[in-house]
Scaffold this motif. Structure first.
Motif, PDB file in Angstrom:
ATOM      1  N   PRO A 129       0.835  -1.188  -0.071  1.00  0.00           N
ATOM      2  CA  PRO A 129      -0.111  -0.115  -0.051  1.00  0.00           C
ATOM      3  C   PRO A 129       0.823   1.312   0.028  1.00  0.00           C
ATOM      4  CG  PRO A 129       0.062  -1.165   2.111  1.00  0.00           C
ATOM      5  CD  PRO A 129       0.695  -1.974   1.251  1.00  0.00           C
ATOM      6  N   THR A 130       0.505   2.247  -0.598  1.00  0.00           N
ATOM      7  CA  THR A 130       1.158   3.544  -0.596  1.00  0.00           C
ATOM      8  C   THR A 130       0.356   4.762  -0.050  1.00  0.00           C
ATOM      9  OG1 THR A 130       0.216   4.074  -3.106  1.00  0.00           O
ATOM     10  CG2 THR A 130       2.340   2.948  -2.935  1.00  0.00           C
ATOM     11  N   THR A 131      -0.833   4.385   0.419  1.00  0.00           N
ATOM     12  CA  THR A 131      -1.458   5.429   1.164  1.00  0.00           C
ATOM     13  C   THR A 131      -2.155   4.411   2.320  1.00  0.00           C
ATOM     14  OG1 THR A 131      -3.668   5.023  -0.068  1.00  0.00           O
ATOM     15  CG2 THR A 131      -2.099   6.709  -0.878  1.00  0.00           C
ATOM     16  N   TRP A 132      -2.614   5.259   3.559  1.00  0.00           N
ATOM     17  CA  TRP A 132      -3.276   4.606   4.378  1.00  0.00           C
ATOM     18  C   TRP A 132      -4.568   4.894   4.342  1.00  0.00           C
ATOM     19  CZ3 TRP A 132      -6.211   7.539   7.834  1.00  0.00           C
ATOM     20  CH2 TRP A 132      -6.113   8.767   7.805  1.00  0.00           C
ATOM     21  N   GLY A 133      -5.577   4.228   5.163  1.00  0.00           N
ATOM     22  CA  GLY A 133      -7.018   4.584   5.111  1.00  0.00           C
ATOM     23  C   GLY A 133      -7.791   3.267   5.248  1.00  0.00           C
ATOM     24  N   PHE A 134      -9.094   3.446   5.066  1.00  0.00           N
ATOM     25  CA  PHE A 134     -10.129   2.603   5.453  1.00  0.00           C
ATOM     26  C   PHE A 134     -11.117   2.465   4.180  1.00  0.00           C
ATOM     27  CE2 PHE A 134      -9.439   5.126   9.091  1.00  0.00           C
ATOM     28  CZ  PHE A 134      -8.925   4.247  10.169  1.00  0.00           C
ATOM     29  N   ARG A 135     -11.420   1.197   3.652  1.00  0.00           N
ATOM     30  CA  ARG A 135     -12.080   0.914   2.584  1.00  0.00           C
ATOM     31  C   ARG A 135     -13.021  -0.170   3.089  1.00  0.00           C
ATOM     32  NH1 ARG A 135      -9.026   4.539   1.360  1.00  0.00           N
ATOM     33  NH2 ARG A 135      -8.090   4.995  -0.625  1.00  0.00           N
ATOM     34  N   THR A 136     -14.256   0.004   2.404  1.00  0.00           N
ATOM     35  CA  THR A 136     -15.449  -1.117   2.763  1.00  0.00           C
ATOM     36  C   THR A 136     -15.564  -1.613   1.292  1.00  0.00           C
ATOM     37  OG1 THR A 136     -16.436   0.344   4.504  1.00  0.00           O
ATOM     38  CG2 THR A 136     -17.801  -1.421   3.093  1.00  0.00           C
ATOM     39  N   ALA A 137     -15.398  -2.966   1.314  1.00  0.00           N
ATOM     40  CA  ALA A 137     -15.579  -3.659  -0.021  1.00  0.00           C
ATOM     41  C   ALA A 137     -16.489  -4.745   0.191  1.00  0.00           C
ATOM     42  CB  ALA A 137     -14.054  -4.233  -0.209  1.00  0.00           C
ATOM     43  N   THR A 138     -17.093  -5.246  -0.701  1.00  0.00           N
ATOM     44  CA  THR A 138     -18.254  -6.132  -0.880  1.00  0.00           C
ATOM     45  C   THR A 138     -17.573  -7.262  -1.858  1.00  0.00           C
ATOM     46  OG1 THR A 138     -19.934  -5.004  -0.343  1.00  0.00           O
ATOM     47  CG2 THR A 138     -20.467  -6.980  -1.309  1.00  0.00           C
ATOM     48  N   VAL A 139     -17.504  -8.542  -1.440  1.00  0.00           N
ATOM     49  CA  VAL A 139     -16.845  -9.521  -2.262  1.00  0.00           C
ATOM     50  C   VAL A 139     -18.304 -10.507  -2.617  1.00  0.00           C
ATOM     51  CG1 VAL A 139     -15.694 -11.571  -2.524  1.00  0.00           C
ATOM     52  CG2 VAL A 139     -14.882  -9.697  -1.503  1.00  0.00           C
ATOM     53  N   THR A 140     -18.434 -10.483  -3.916  1.00  0.00           N
ATOM     54  CA  THR A 140     -19.598 -11.507  -4.422  1.00  0.00           C
ATOM     55  C   THR A 140     -19.141 -12.389  -5.120  1.00  0.00           C
ATOM     56  OG1 THR A 140     -21.170  -9.744  -4.365  1.00  0.00           O
ATOM     57  CG2 THR A 140     -21.879 -11.615  -5.431  1.00  0.00           C
ATOM     58  N   VAL A 141     -19.540 -13.958  -5.045  1.00  0.00           N
ATOM     59  CA  VAL A 141     -19.399 -15.255  -5.654  1.00  0.00           C
ATOM     60  C   VAL A 141     -20.436 -15.642  -6.297  1.00  0.00           C
ATOM     61  CG1 VAL A 141     -16.826 -15.549  -4.226  1.00  0.00           C
ATOM     62  CG2 VAL A 141     -19.161 -16.666  -3.548  1.00  0.00           C
ATOM     63  N   THR A 142     -20.313 -16.196  -7.382  1.00  0.00           N
ATOM     64  CA  THR A 142     -21.025 -17.233  -7.901  1.00  0.00           C
ATOM     65  C   THR A 142     -20.941 -18.640  -8.447  1.00  0.00           C
ATOM     66  OG1 THR A 142     -22.109 -14.995  -9.076  1.00  0.00           O
ATOM     67  CG2 THR A 142     -23.002 -16.925  -9.899  1.00  0.00           C
TER      68      THR A 142
END
Length: 50
Positions: free
Chosen positions: A20-33
């Motif tokens: 990583p080149t920046t700090w922070g918080f990210r919300t992610a959603t992973v979807t599988v089929t």
């Protein structure tokens, strides 16, 4: 996915990697089929600190 700069998802393994080149918080959603068309999703928060 909305990952911090410098990180990426390997589409074959699903592993999040990189430097990583920046700090922070990210919300992610992973979807599988699956092969039958059934879907599942999960959301999580990724925290990057230096």
């Amino acid at each position: 996915m909305n990952l911090p700069a410098g990180l990426a998802v390997d589409r074959t393994t699903g592993v999040i990697g990189g430097t990583p080149t920046t700090w922070g918080f990210r919300t992610a959603t992973v979807t599988v089929t699956d092969a039958g068309g059934k879907r599942a999703s999960v959301s999580f928060t990724l925290n990057v600190y230096f």
